[in-house]
Every structure is written in C-alpha cells, then in structure tokens.
Design an enzyme around this catalytic site. Structure first.
Site, PDB file in Angstrom:
ATOM      1  N   HIS A 211       0.874  -1.183   0.000  1.00  0.00           N
ATOM      2  CA  HIS A 211       0.000   0.000   0.000  1.00  0.00           C
ATOM      3  C   HIS A 211       0.899   1.217   0.000  1.00  0.00           C
ATOM      4  O   HIS A 211       1.485   1.534   1.029  1.00  0.00           O
ATOM      5  CB  HIS A 211      -0.897   0.003   1.220  1.00  0.00           C
ATOM      6  CG  HIS A 211      -1.702  -1.257   1.404  1.00  0.00           C
ATOM      7  ND1 HIS A 211      -1.189  -2.407   1.996  1.00  0.00           N
ATOM      8  CD2 HIS A 211      -2.983  -1.548   1.079  1.00  0.00           C
ATOM      9  CE1 HIS A 211      -2.136  -3.333   2.055  1.00  0.00           C
ATOM     10  NE2 HIS A 211      -3.232  -2.855   1.500  1.00  0.00           N
TER      11      HIS A 211
ATOM     12  N   HIS B 224      -8.624  -0.600   8.446  1.00  0.00           N
ATOM     13  CA  HIS B 224     -10.025  -0.939   8.239  1.00  0.00           C
ATOM     14  C   HIS B 224     -10.884  -0.368   9.365  1.00  0.00           C
ATOM     15  O   HIS B 224     -12.072  -0.102   9.177  1.00  0.00           O
ATOM     16  CB  HIS B 224     -10.222  -2.460   8.202  1.00  0.00           C
ATOM     17  CG  HIS B 224      -9.618  -3.129   7.022  1.00  0.00           C
ATOM     18  ND1 HIS B 224      -8.306  -3.551   7.007  1.00  0.00           N
ATOM     19  CD2 HIS B 224     -10.129  -3.437   5.806  1.00  0.00           C
ATOM     20  CE1 HIS B 224      -8.042  -4.114   5.834  1.00  0.00           C
ATOM     21  NE2 HIS B 224      -9.126  -4.049   5.083  1.00  0.00           N
TER      22      HIS B 224
ATOM     23  N   ASP C 152      -7.326   2.579  -1.878  1.00  0.00           N
ATOM     24  CA  ASP C 152      -7.854   1.420  -1.170  1.00  0.00           C
ATOM     25  C   ASP C 152      -9.357   1.650  -1.013  1.00  0.00           C
ATOM     26  O   ASP C 152      -9.878   2.714  -1.365  1.00  0.00           O
ATOM     27  CB  ASP C 152      -7.150   1.266   0.188  1.00  0.00           C
ATOM     28  CG  ASP C 152      -7.139  -0.178   0.685  1.00  0.00           C
ATOM     29  OD1 ASP C 152      -7.956  -0.979   0.197  1.00  0.00           O
ATOM     30  OD2 ASP C 152      -6.321  -0.501   1.564  1.00  0.00           O
TER      31      ASP C 152
END
Length: 272
Positions: free
Chosen positions: A131, A143, A212
């Site tokens: 990432h 998350h 993302d």
C-alpha cells in the site's frame, strides 16, 4: 468458479470486454478464490524466509507462485490482482499486515516484489503494488481507524518507501489509508495532494494510482466527501468494495457531480 465466470461475463457485457476486473488474491489469509475452486497459495513471508538462505531460490519461487496464481485468475476472467504487498514488517506492524509482508528488509521486499509482479504480468494479469508508500509501520488496522506515522522522512525513504521507489515502473499502485505526519499532518495518503506529489515526484511513480476501499474506517466523512477529496488529491481510480448497493450508487452519483469522466473510473468490479 462457474458462478464467478458467469458474473464476470455479465459485467463485461455491460462495461465492455476490456474492463478491469479486480480481486484480492495475495495468498495466505487474503485470497478470495479458495480450494477446491482454486489452490490455497502460501502467505508471502515464506518467500522472505527462503531469501535469507538463497535469494535466487526465493525469486524463482515467488515468480512461479504468482505466475500460477495469475493463470488461475485469468481462467475465470480476472485481469487485475491487488497484489503484491510491498509493506515492510516492523516491530509495530499490525497483524492486519503480518505475514502479508515479504520481509523487514527493504531490499528483499523490492526483489521479491518485482518477481511477484513479473509472474503476474507474464500470466496476463496486471499487478497492483500496495500500500504505497507503505503500511508496515502502522500499529493499527486502517479498516477500523486511521493509523498515524511519526517517523522521519529520511528513515522512511531508506526503509518503508524504498520498495515502492524501486518498483515505480509498475502499472498500478494502491494507496495506504495512513497519515504520515512528515508528508501531510492533516490528510491520509489517499486524500492528500501533498502525498500524491511526493509519490509522483520523489518516489517517481508514474503509473495509475488506485485508492484502497473508501468504505474503510480510516477515512472519515460522507461518501461524497471521500470521493471529492480522493479525486482532488490525484488518485486515478477510486475503489468502492463493500458490495452495498446504496453506497455504491452514492459513490457514482458523487463522482458524476465532480467530473463526468470520473464515474467511468468508479465502474470497476472487485470480486471478493
């Protein structure tokens, strides 16, 4: 796999044969297609361990692993894989990354990451390095909340950021939902124009930047706020992956209000 193929074929009838079909198929904990429909591939830290004994063997094993994995994906019509992870493992690395990292050594990560990308490319599947510019320094799960990194740029450039600079020629990269204080003390990477400029001009990344999932809790605000800020930051493609129809529609409507061409970028399907 028959259901997946049918779904993908229906998507292509609507969006065209050349549309991008994405999946998270890293191996280990993160693989959406599983046995018996698809082999269970290992978590990538095993290749980092092999590299400590023989880099040549590790590169060959990594390449073959992702070549076979890519062949499996292409058989059902998936042409983009959200892999490999180029995140460095560190003492603070949250378990959400964990064994999804090749190694704590940026050279090992760079070399094995390149082998993974080449395996996917040779199978006919586009890799997405992630990432960018690095998630391994985060001690929390993006998350669930926004990780904040305080490390100095000089340190990061020699460690976490290095694999992304070394693989800057790869076609796609996924942004980290992480706030790096040294890059931007207000916005996380995905929503930061300053970070985007750094990725483009210092890390020399010239490919397509993909966000993302915008439904992750690291990003705050409404769907409209997220789409607007990410687009303004410079991301080329915005991923909405929850599978919730209502919020998917919100994302598309928001994109059309900002830029009519952006809605096409949002019309991607993440199979998971």
């Amino acid at each position: 796999n028959i259901q997946v193929e049918k779904l993908i074929n229906n998507i292509k009838k609507i969006l065209g044969e050349s549309c991008l079909i994405l999946i998270d198929q890293e191996g280990g904990r993160v693989q959406r297609l599983k046995y018996p429909n698809c082999p269970n591939y290992p978590a990538i830290n095993i290749f980092g361990k092999i590299a400590e004994e023989s880099m040549q063997d590790a590169q060959r094993a990594t390449y073959l692993n992702y070549l076979l994995l890519g062949n499996d994906l292409l058989k059902v019509g998936i042409n983009v894989n959200c892999a490999p992870c180029l995140d460095l493992e560190s003492q603070n690395t949250h378990s959400v990354i964990g064994n999804r990292s090749f190694s704590s050594n940026p050279i090992i990560v760079s070399l094995l990451g390149e082998s993974a990308c080449n395996g996917l490319l040779d199978s006919g599947v586009l890799p997405i390095i992630k990432h960018i510019p690095g998630h391994g320094r985060a001690s929390s799960d993006s998350h669930l909340s926004l990780p904040i990194i305080l490390d100095k740029i000089e340190f990061l450039e020699k460690n976490d950021f290095l694999p992304f600079k070394n693989l800057s020629r790869m076609p796609l990269a996924m942004t980290a939902h992480i706030l790096y204080k040294e890059l931007d003390n207000k916005w996380p990477i995905t929503q930061s124009k300053l970070a985007n400029n750094y990725i483009r001009n210092i890390l020399n990344y010239e490919g397509i930047l993909v966000s993302d999932d915008i439904e992750m809790s690291a990003l705050s605000g409404s769907i409209n706020d997220k789409v607007k800020s990410i687009y303004n930051a410079g991301c080329d493609i915005i991923l909405h992956c929850s599978g919730k129809i209502d919020t998917t529609k919100q994302a598309l409507v928001s994109s059309k209000k900002i830029n009519k061409t952006l809605s096409k970028k949002l019309e991607l399907c993440l199979i998971q």
